[in-house]
Write an enzyme that holds these catalytic residues in place. Structure first.
Site, mmCIF file in Angstrom:
data_model
loop_
_atom_site.group_PDB
_atom_site.id
_atom_site.type_symbol
_atom_site.label_atom_id
_atom_site.label_comp_id
_atom_site.label_asym_id
_atom_site.label_seq_id
_atom_site.Cartn_x
_atom_site.Cartn_y
_atom_site.Cartn_z
ATOM 1 N N GLU A 1 40.375 41.058 36.467
ATOM 2 C CA GLU A 1 41.594 42.066 36.617
ATOM 3 C C GLU A 1 42.686 41.469 36.035
ATOM 4 O O GLU A 1 43.045 40.358 36.560
ATOM 5 C CB GLU A 1 42.019 42.675 37.938
ATOM 6 C CG GLU A 1 42.925 43.651 38.051
ATOM 7 C CD GLU A 1 42.252 45.234 37.486
ATOM 8 O OE1 GLU A 1 41.093 45.384 37.612
ATOM 9 O OE2 GLU A 1 43.094 46.014 37.435
ATOM 10 N N CYS B 1 47.993 47.280 41.375
ATOM 11 C CA CYS B 1 46.670 46.688 40.905
ATOM 12 C C CYS B 1 45.657 47.995 41.105
ATOM 13 O O CYS B 1 45.769 48.421 42.241
ATOM 14 C CB CYS B 1 46.616 45.473 41.480
ATOM 15 S SG CYS B 1 44.934 44.802 41.256
ATOM 16 N N CYS C 1 43.534 45.788 44.098
ATOM 17 C CA CYS C 1 44.039 45.511 45.301
ATOM 18 C C CYS C 1 45.089 46.509 45.875
ATOM 19 O O CYS C 1 45.899 46.117 46.410
ATOM 20 C CB CYS C 1 44.721 44.224 44.985
ATOM 21 S SG CYS C 1 43.767 42.978 43.928
ATOM 22 N N HIS D 1 48.157 45.228 48.952
ATOM 23 C CA HIS D 1 49.325 45.374 48.656
ATOM 24 C C HIS D 1 50.208 46.258 49.771
ATOM 25 O O HIS D 1 51.255 46.058 49.966
ATOM 26 C CB HIS D 1 49.859 45.664 47.221
ATOM 27 C CG HIS D 1 49.835 44.576 46.365
ATOM 28 N ND1 HIS D 1 50.507 43.227 46.408
ATOM 29 C CD2 HIS D 1 48.842 44.398 45.418
ATOM 30 C CE1 HIS D 1 49.889 42.372 45.375
ATOM 31 N NE2 HIS D 1 49.062 43.154 44.600
ATOM 32 N N ARG E 1 40.923 37.854 47.616
ATOM 33 C CA ARG E 1 41.374 36.645 46.641
ATOM 34 C C ARG E 1 42.150 35.802 47.380
ATOM 35 O O ARG E 1 42.378 34.845 46.692
ATOM 36 C CB ARG E 1 41.893 37.263 45.252
ATOM 37 C CG ARG E 1 40.923 37.863 44.601
ATOM 38 C CD ARG E 1 41.552 38.805 43.608
ATOM 39 N NE ARG E 1 40.397 39.579 42.892
ATOM 40 C CZ ARG E 1 40.108 40.761 43.189
ATOM 41 N NH1 ARG E 1 40.438 41.488 44.775
ATOM 42 N NH2 ARG E 1 39.095 41.432 42.901
ATOM 43 N N SER F 1 46.310 35.184 43.038
ATOM 44 C CA SER F 1 45.975 34.470 41.806
ATOM 45 C C SER F 1 47.083 33.695 41.256
ATOM 46 O O SER F 1 47.170 33.030 40.405
ATOM 47 C CB SER F 1 45.359 35.675 40.677
ATOM 48 O OG SER F 1 44.418 36.012 41.177
ATOM 49 N N CYS G 1 42.533 37.989 39.501
ATOM 50 C CA CYS G 1 43.057 39.351 39.543
ATOM 51 C C CYS G 1 44.696 39.062 39.279
ATOM 52 O O CYS G 1 45.374 38.916 39.920
ATOM 53 C CB CYS G 1 43.035 39.850 40.921
ATOM 54 S SG CYS G 1 43.447 41.577 40.867
ATOM 55 N N CYS H 1 46.891 44.186 37.763
ATOM 56 C CA CYS H 1 47.007 45.017 36.363
ATOM 57 C C CYS H 1 48.235 45.537 36.211
ATOM 58 O O CYS H 1 49.209 45.904 36.904
ATOM 59 C CB CYS H 1 46.116 45.827 36.792
ATOM 60 S SG CYS H 1 46.726 47.609 36.770
#
Lengths: 566, 165
Positions: free
Chosen positions: A14, A61, A64, A68, A478, A501, A545, A548
């Site tokens: 992602e 994203c 996810c 969030h 993640r 990430s 990830c 996005c």
């Protein structure tokens, strides 16, 4: 002579990630990880009502979403020093567990497995032998010869049609692909079955969250689900039983396919326990709060230094000072102003783009540290911390995977084998088993609590005059995710997300120490710099990830990947 | 349940989220008739698989970059839609092109696919559509209605639907 490889973008992740490697004598000697997108999405939240922040953050994203949302409501609740009703904790925890199971299954089978499993080779398998092998490993009900044969016929007709679709751009026939055609077919069969299984996990999220892909039931102070065992429009016994059925259906696949496949594929690639360790400081959050204040957690978390489980220090509450004081982010090698590490409450996001500079700035990702050190986050960090804390289910699933390896190749792998590329996959499967048990426990806790007559799901938040600050963490698929919020007179003044990430994809930090991807790639073999499959294996093992940002359909750019060997 | 109207895009990036905005506006203005599902897909990938699987008709609304001036509305149908999605570059782990490919592999591909697209003006960080693209919402909704009517679906307007917008 050293060669340079640039992979831009890394696919099947992602977000937009670029990796540069220097390769000498078939090994990576230097690596750079560069996030190629600037979000600045936190700026949208400034001036908004903190009660609405979670709805915005879940749009950061496409993968996810719920994570969030969870971190956001926790951050605002922390600023208000609020308690959350038990039922709301259990409902949130079930969403967290089901989402995590979904995410880990999709990552292993649909994103990462194709680095290890050769789909084209599967068409050459003896389907009878595949079924024999599969049935010797577990009693998963879809391991029969008839099923394996059907999958193989399907793959043959699909590949002979010339449209490889999802299997386009794979490194089929690469010398680093080691599985026999029979094992490839087994993995391909489970790849296909996993599409149905991930849906079961998603059904739990949508039943509790009122909707997917974006849940609608969260609120600062609890959840919007009202519990009424008689009414149709609320969380009823019927819906709870629907959730229970889905939980039971997940069990068999997780135990008889996912955990077994990871052990089996890991056995054939046991050499990959030697590569990809990198940063062995591990940070993870405790999660699944079992009280209203966030001081008792079903799944422990904390910090391990230098891979030594004896150094484990627990993070103990939603107000934990050790965590709160420990996080800082540097922009020395990132495309922002400044270079000194700043605490998230003091975080600045002023862009300063310089182009890709090997010794200078080269990424939109900042470089976070925990008490001055880089840290790896994700399922491996989580599993090692839970093992260090003596968490029984974790130890049990961990021993189960090591047992599969022992049964197949007769090797007693030490725990240190987990500090590796293949170890991150094993940890993800182990964590999925632990999440399944948690999901089951949370369901029971909710039902028991309702049985006691408690139907509370929401406490009303009240915003004081003046400035308050809060942080919320969540152990996402993640790794540790934290949101940091400053609220002034009931409006958001500053908002920072430190995402998993960011920890793992970090560029070099203020002391020029490489981040986890960069460190993990050192010593990684590369058989053919034109086809750097091994680099993808290590990078994909982290489940990158990069939140996005762009989704636009573009018929002007046809170039998919640039693999440049210099 | 045979037709899905699917809006996709990221609403945090202004016009990038136009597909989602069209779907939201559609739901404000019309009662959803039997046989039609309406979904805000956001930037999801694999989560959309079971929503699009085995549909008789799939109508996707999205921002598209064709080289035409901002605000240009396009319609793609038939085999051109999967081909169009295959050409695009996606930063997603599994984009719509991959999800359609998985549906093919599983023999669940939607029978008919139409893409209603609009060329965006701006994709800066922000929740609002640009004025130029917001002004095209009516056009986009009309195009969606035409597609639905061609499939025998006639959504009834909600009384005072426009006032709620």
């Amino acid at each position: 002579m050293a060669k340079r490889i640039t992979i831009d973008p890394i696919t099947r992740i992602e977000g937009h990630l670029r990796i540069d490697c220097e390769v000498d004598n078939g090994k990576v000697t230097k690596a750079w990880s560069s996030g190629q997108m600037w979000r600045g999405i936190e700026k949208i939240l400034e001036g908004r009502d903190p009660r609405d922040a979670w709805e915005c953050t879940q749009r950061i994203c496409g993968v996810c979403t719920t994570v969030h949302a969870i971190a956001s409501v926790r951050a605002v609740e922390n600023a208000l020093n609020m308690e959350v009703p038990l039922n709301a904790q259990y409902i949130r925890n079930m969403i967290i567990a089901a989402h995590g199971i979904h995410d880990h299954i999709v990552h292993f089978y649909h994103l990462a497995a194709l680095d290890w499993v050769d789909i084209v080779s599967a068409t050459k398998a003896d389907a009878k032998k595949t079924a024999q092998l599969a049935e010797s490993l577990s009693d998963w009900h879809l391991n029969s010869y008839a099923n394996m044969k059907a999958v193989q016929d399907k793959l043959k007709s699909f590949i002979s049609s010339g449209q490889l679709g999802v299997f386009a751009n794979g490194y089929w026939g690469h010398p680093a692909m080691k599985l026999s055609p029979e094992v490839n077919l087994l993995a391909a069969a489970h790849y296909l079955q996993a599409f149905d299984v991930q849906r079961k996990a998603n059904q739990i999220v949508s039943t509790l969250g009122a909707k997917t892909p974006h849940v609608q039931n969260l609120a600062v102070g609890g959840v919007a689900n009202t519990i009424n065992m008689d009414s149709q429009s609320t969380l009823t016994l019927e819906r709870l039983m629907l959730v229970k059925t889905a939980i039971d259906e997940l069990e068999s696949f997780i135990k008889n396919a996912f955990l077994i496949d990871v052990g089996a594929i890991g056995s054939f690639y046991a050499d990959w326990t030697q590569y990809g360790s990198g940063i062995t400081n591990y940070l993870s959050a405790p999660d699944m709060p079992m009280d209203t204040k966030g001081t008792v957690f079903e799944m422990p978390g904390g910090y391990i230094k230098g891979g030594d489980l004896g150094t484990y220090k627990a993070i103990t509450s939603f107000n934990d000072e050790y965590f709160k004081q420990g996080v800082a982010e540097s922009s020395k090698h990132s495309w922002y102003e400044g270079s000194e590490p700043l605490h998230p409450f003091k975080g600045e996001t002023e862009p300063n783009y310089t182009d890709w500079q090997e010794e200078g700035k080269y990424s939109w990702v900042k470089s976070p540290t925990f008490h001055g050190e880089p840290a790896q986050v994700g399922p491996l960090a989580n599993v090692l911390c839970m093992a260090a804390a003596g968490h029984e289910p974790t130890t049990r699933y961990l021993n189960g995977v090591l047992g599969t390896v022992k049964a197949l190749i007769g090797v007693d792998l030490p725990l240190t084998a987990l500090h590796s590329t293949i170890g991150r996959h094993a940890a993800r499967a182990i964590r999925t088993g632990v999440l399944y048990e948690s999901l089951k426990n949370q369901w029971q806790a909710l039902v028991d609590n309702i049985g006691k007559g408690d139907v509370d799901t929401f406490n009303q938040p009240e915003f004081p005059k003046g400035e308050i600050q809060g942080f919320g963490f969540h152990e996402a698929p993640r790794g540790i995710l934290s949101h940091w919020v400053t609220i002034d007179n009931g409006r958001i003044k500053n908002y920072q997300c430190v995402v998993p990430s960011t920890w793992n994809a970090a560029p070099r930090n203020a002391d020029d120490v490489p981040g986890p991807y960069e460190a993990a790639l050192l010593g990684n073999p590369v058989a053919d710099p034109e086809k750097p499959l091994e680099v993808l294996r290590t990078v994909h093992s982290f489940d990158p990830c990069l939140a996005c940002a762009i989704h636009l359909h573009d018929d002007e750019q046809n170039e998919i990947i640039r693999v440049k060997a210099l | 349940m045979n037709t899905l109207l699917l809006g996709v895009g990221n609403i945090l990036l202004q016009d990038e989220g136009v597909g989602v905005r069209v779907v939201e506006e559609f739901q404000r203005r019309y009662l959803i008739p039997e046989g039609l599902d309406v979904l805000d897909g956001g930037t999801s990938g694999i989560d959309l698989l079971h929503h699009i699987a085995n549909r008789e008709h799939l109508i996707i609304v999205d921002a598209v970059k064709t080289g035409d001036p901002p605000g240009t509305v396009i319609r793609l149908g038939g085999d051109k839609v999967p081909a169009f999605f295959r050409q695009k570059i996606t930063p997603h782990q599994l984009g719509i092109s991959d999800v359609l490919a998985v549906a093919t592999l599983r023999d669940e591909h939607p029978k008919n696919i139409v893409l209603i697209g609009i060329v965006p003006l701006t994709m800066e960080t922000g929740l609002e559509l640009s004025t130029a693209i917001a002004a095209k919402l009516d056009t986009l909704i009309d195009r969606v209605l035409e597609e639905l009517e061609a499939r025998g679906l006639a959504p009834e307007p909600i009384a005072n639907g426009d006032a709620a917008a």
